[in-house]
Design an enzyme around this catalytic site. Structure first.
Site, PDB file in Angstrom:
ATOM      1  N   CYS A  59      -3.134  11.265   1.219  1.00 45.11           N
ATOM      2  CA  CYS A  59      -2.447   9.979   0.999  1.00 45.11           C
ATOM      3  C   CYS A  59      -1.001  10.123   0.555  1.00 45.11           C
ATOM      4  O   CYS A  59      -0.084   9.660   1.222  1.00 45.11           O
ATOM      5  CB  CYS A  59      -3.224   9.171  -0.041  1.00 45.11           C
ATOM      6  SG  CYS A  59      -4.981   9.150   0.285  1.00 45.11           S
TER       7      CYS A  59
ATOM      8  N   LYS B  70       0.834  -1.209   0.000  1.00 49.38           N
ATOM      9  CA  LYS B  70       0.000   0.000   0.000  1.00 49.38           C
ATOM     10  C   LYS B  70       0.874   1.266   0.000  1.00 49.38           C
ATOM     11  O   LYS B  70       0.612   2.232  -0.729  1.00 49.38           O
ATOM     12  CB  LYS B  70      -0.924  -0.040   1.229  1.00 49.38           C
ATOM     13  CG  LYS B  70      -1.472   1.277   1.701  1.00 49.38           C
ATOM     14  CD  LYS B  70      -2.604   1.793   0.823  1.00 49.38           C
ATOM     15  CE  LYS B  70      -2.734   3.280   0.959  1.00 49.38           C
ATOM     16  NZ  LYS B  70      -3.988   3.865   0.697  1.00 49.38           N
TER      17      LYS B  70
HETATM   18  N1  SAJ Z   1      -0.999  14.970  -9.198  1.00 45.91           N
HETATM   19  C1  SAJ Z   1      -0.041  15.643  -9.955  1.00 45.91           C
HETATM   20  N2  SAJ Z   1       0.349  15.103 -11.148  1.00 45.91           N
HETATM   21  C2  SAJ Z   1      -0.179  13.943 -11.613  1.00 45.91           C
HETATM   22  C3  SAJ Z   1      -1.133  13.259 -10.836  1.00 45.91           C
HETATM   23  C4  SAJ Z   1      -1.526  13.796  -9.630  1.00 45.91           C
HETATM   24  O1  SAJ Z   1       0.464  16.693  -9.570  1.00 45.91           O
HETATM   25  O2  SAJ Z   1       0.214  13.527 -12.711  1.00 45.91           O
HETATM   26  C5  SAJ Z   1      -1.424  15.541  -7.909  1.00 45.91           C
HETATM   27  C6  SAJ Z   1      -2.927  15.740  -7.784  1.00 45.91           C
HETATM   28  O3  SAJ Z   1      -3.342  16.946  -8.338  1.00 45.91           O
HETATM   29  C7  SAJ Z   1      -3.114  15.705  -6.278  1.00 45.91           C
HETATM   30  C8  SAJ Z   1      -2.058  14.670  -5.830  1.00 45.91           C
HETATM   31  O4  SAJ Z   1      -1.123  14.593  -6.900  1.00 45.91           O
HETATM   32  O5  SAJ Z   1      -2.809  16.940  -5.670  1.00 45.91           O
HETATM   33  C9  SAJ Z   1      -2.613  13.294  -5.524  1.00 45.91           C
HETATM   34  O6  SAJ Z   1      -3.635  12.957  -6.450  1.00 45.91           O
HETATM   35  P1  SAJ Z   1      -3.790  11.499  -7.098  1.00 45.91           P
HETATM   36  O7  SAJ Z   1      -4.977  11.547  -7.976  1.00 45.91           O
HETATM   37  O8  SAJ Z   1      -2.516  11.067  -7.679  1.00 45.91           O
HETATM   38  O9  SAJ Z   1      -4.005  10.524  -5.852  1.00 45.91           O
HETATM   39  P2  SAJ Z   1      -4.940  10.582  -4.541  1.00 45.91           P
HETATM   40  O10 SAJ Z   1      -4.124  11.096  -3.405  1.00 45.91           O
HETATM   41  O11 SAJ Z   1      -6.246  11.202  -4.802  1.00 45.91           O
HETATM   42  O12 SAJ Z   1      -5.173   9.000  -4.321  1.00 45.91           O
HETATM   43  C10 SAJ Z   1      -4.041   8.146  -4.170  1.00 45.91           C
HETATM   44  C11 SAJ Z   1      -4.206   6.984  -5.155  1.00 45.91           C
HETATM   45  N3  SAJ Z   1      -2.970   6.210  -5.209  1.00 45.91           N
HETATM   46  C12 SAJ Z   1      -2.394   5.856  -6.388  1.00 45.91           C
HETATM   47  O13 SAJ Z   1      -2.842   6.159  -7.454  1.00 45.91           O
HETATM   48  C13 SAJ Z   1      -1.160   5.020  -6.295  1.00 45.91           C
HETATM   49  C14 SAJ Z   1      -5.388   6.102  -4.728  1.00 45.91           C
HETATM   50  O14 SAJ Z   1      -5.458   4.951  -5.542  1.00 45.91           O
HETATM   51  C15 SAJ Z   1      -5.249   5.693  -3.255  1.00 45.91           C
HETATM   52  O15 SAJ Z   1      -6.374   4.951  -2.821  1.00 45.91           O
HETATM   53  C16 SAJ Z   1      -5.182   6.957  -2.425  1.00 45.91           C
HETATM   54  O16 SAJ Z   1      -4.024   7.695  -2.820  1.00 45.91           O
HETATM   55  C17 SAJ Z   1      -5.099   6.568  -0.957  1.00 45.91           C
HETATM   56  O17 SAJ Z   1      -6.122   6.682  -0.268  1.00 45.91           O
HETATM   57  O18 SAJ Z   1      -4.056   6.091  -0.506  1.00 45.91           O
END
Ligand code: SAJ
Length: 461
Positions: free
Chosen positions: A274, A220
């Site tokens: 997360c 995880k």
């Molecule tokens: N972000 C970027 N660039 C990207 C992708 C995202 O800057 O290319 C930013 C987003 O805007 C945001 C942050 O990263 O601020 C996180 O967003 P995210 O969509 O990547 O992830 P979370 O935090 O919403 O959810 C993550 C997910 N983990 C993965 O994809 C490995 C989700 O599957 C998990 O369930 C969640 O964390 C969790 O609860 O742990």
């Protein structure tokens, strides 16, 4: 093990007569409770927050997710789901799922909510019952929970069953991902794992894998660290492009044509509950045991720097254009697009820095009431009118699929910078609408096209 006539826990689950309680009715606990209720079980949704329980009892959800409110309403009406803040309602549960936050504190994980929820579960679970932990655990925590249960007189694997089934669904697509994603279940004994697998098989369509719990704890955290590290790489490349004076958009677009390259998007920063902590859980667990990870920690630092870096980039661009003061419309302050969650949002530091530098910030975000100390506009027009810059910090669809020319018209005459904090537009789109385009990896460039399309005279240099 899955024979319906079986008198024990697995029998009750297979007959759907097991009393299921979910402790913590937040982002994961609520949808999980409702999915289980939807699949035919009676579910108690327990949370210590009385206001939240009040809201849920009225059929209202505290955050927006596709389909969630309908699910809540239908399970309340069918009396399959009962929200409560009374711990005695959890008593005698056959299955208790724990879905409370495990946040970080300054130097390590903060497990106080988890431990208190776990103690409630131990006090409430029926003999021979199952406790499933969905909350994210730092490595080694499951083992300490087992020892905690044993100190209370339980024999885990004999009169109490325990498993770890970390949530991994993406906010914004929660219901879909909770249903469709594969799940990993860790336990010390086979029965705990099989009982959990059976329960989850009623609402999970993806594969369900049983694994050593120590592996599950690390998986995880590795998943979220992987994403954080990859975003940090994209952010680093963006900053390289800024100093080289080229657009990161095009660099990523072309690099991603390579069959083994798949870069993520740079942006104003990484928020949410997360990615901002899970990599640190891994870092702390490893450092405590003698190996200090470098990439993970440095990536966290790079991502954490992005909000202030971005704000400074906008301030610098405005200053080059001769603007030291003025109104900046900040559109979207949630940690990412199409969610209402503002936890750890990069918008906080970005807005603070702009205000410290004398900018007049006005926030517009249809997803949240939060504005991080800046005044909120009632509507888009009010936010945009008379601004010198519009900063997109969350990629909500309402912003992404919009007509930028309309935005430019509302702003009125004068210089208008478009700060693209989420790589939502191309430079060309922004310039054709009459904006000067800037963002992480999109350095200031006043092109002939902007000059031609805009009526203003730029003061350069
Ligand atoms: N972000 C970027 N660039 C990207 C992708 C995202 O800057 O290319 C930013 C987003 O805007 C945001 C942050 O990263 O601020 C996180 O967003 P995210 O969509 O990547 O992830 P979370 O935090 O919403 O959810 C993550 C997910 N983990 C993965 O994809 C490995 C989700 O599957 C998990 O369930 C969640 O964390 C969790 O609860 O742990």
């Amino acid at each position: 093990m899955t024979i319906p006539g079986e008198p024990g826990l697995i029998g009750k689950i297979s007959r759907k007569t097991a009393k299921v309680s979910v402790v913590g009715q937040g982002y994961i606990g609520l949808p999980t409770a409702l999915l289980i209720a939807d699949s035919g079980f009676k579910v108690i949704g327990y949370d210590i927050n009385e206001r939240l329980i009040d809201l849920l009892s009225k059929g209202k959800t505290p955050f927006q997710e596709d389909g969630l409110e309908d699910m809540l309403k239908r399970n309340l009406v069918a009396e399959r789901y009962r929200p409560t803040s009374k711990a005695e309602d959890v008593k005698g549960s056959d299955v208790i799922i724990i879905a409370v936050p495990t946040p970080k504190s300054k130097d390590g994980p903060n497990l106080s909510m988890l431990l208190s929820a776990f103690d409630t579960a131990l006090e409430s679970v029926g003999r021979g019952g199952l406790i499933v932990v969905e909350s994210t655990l730092p490595p080694g925590t499951f083992d300490s929970l087992v020892r905690r249960a044993e100190r209370r007189g339980f024999k885990v694997g004999v009169d109490l069953f325990m498993s770890y089934c970390p949530e991994r669904a993406l906010p914004g697509k929660l219901i879909r991902e909770l249903r469709e994603n594969y799940r990993i279940i860790g336990s010390l004994d086979r029965y705990s794992g099989e009982a959990t697998r059976l329960l989850y098989s009623y609402f999970v369509e993806g594969e369900i894998i049983l694994e050593d719990v120590r592996v599950v704890e690390v998986v995880k955290l590795v998943e979220n660290s992987f994403r954080d590290v990859n975003i940090a790489f994209a952010n680093e490349v963006a900053r390289i492009c800024d100093v080289l004076g080229i657009d990161v958009h095009r660099v990523i677009e072309l690099a991603n044509k390579h069959p083994r390259v798949n870069m993520l998007r740079p942006g104003v920063g990484v928020g949410g509950s997360c990615l901002t902590k899970d990599p640190l859980f891994l870092y702390w667990a490893s450092t405590d045991r003698g190996f200090e990870p470098r990439v993970i920690l440095e990536s966290r630092r790079i991502n954490d720097e992005m909000p202030l870096y971005s704000a400074d980039q906008l301030i610098k661009a405005l200053s080059i254009l001769g603007i030291k003061r003025g109104k900046v419309a900040v559109l979207g302050v949630t940690y990412k697009g199409n969610v209402s969650d503002t936890r750890e949002s990069p918008a906080r530091d970005f807005i603070r820095r702009l205000m410290e530098r004398g900018m007049e910030v006005v926030v517009y975000d249809p997803f949240t009431e939060e504005s991080f100390g800046a005044p909120k506009a009632e509507n888009l027009e009010e936010a945009l009118e008379g601004s010198v810059a519009v900063a997109f910090l969350a990629d909500h669809d309402v912003f992404k699929y919009t007509n930028l020319k309309k935005y430019r018209e509302i702003i009125g005459n004068g210089v208008a910078v478009l700060f693209d904090g989420r790589m939502m537009f191309t430079r060309r789109e922004a310039e054709e609408a009459g904006f000067i385009y800037v963002g992480p990896g999109a350095p200031l460039r006043v092109s002939p096209l902007t000059k031609k399309l805009s009526s203003i005279k730029y003061k350069l240099g």
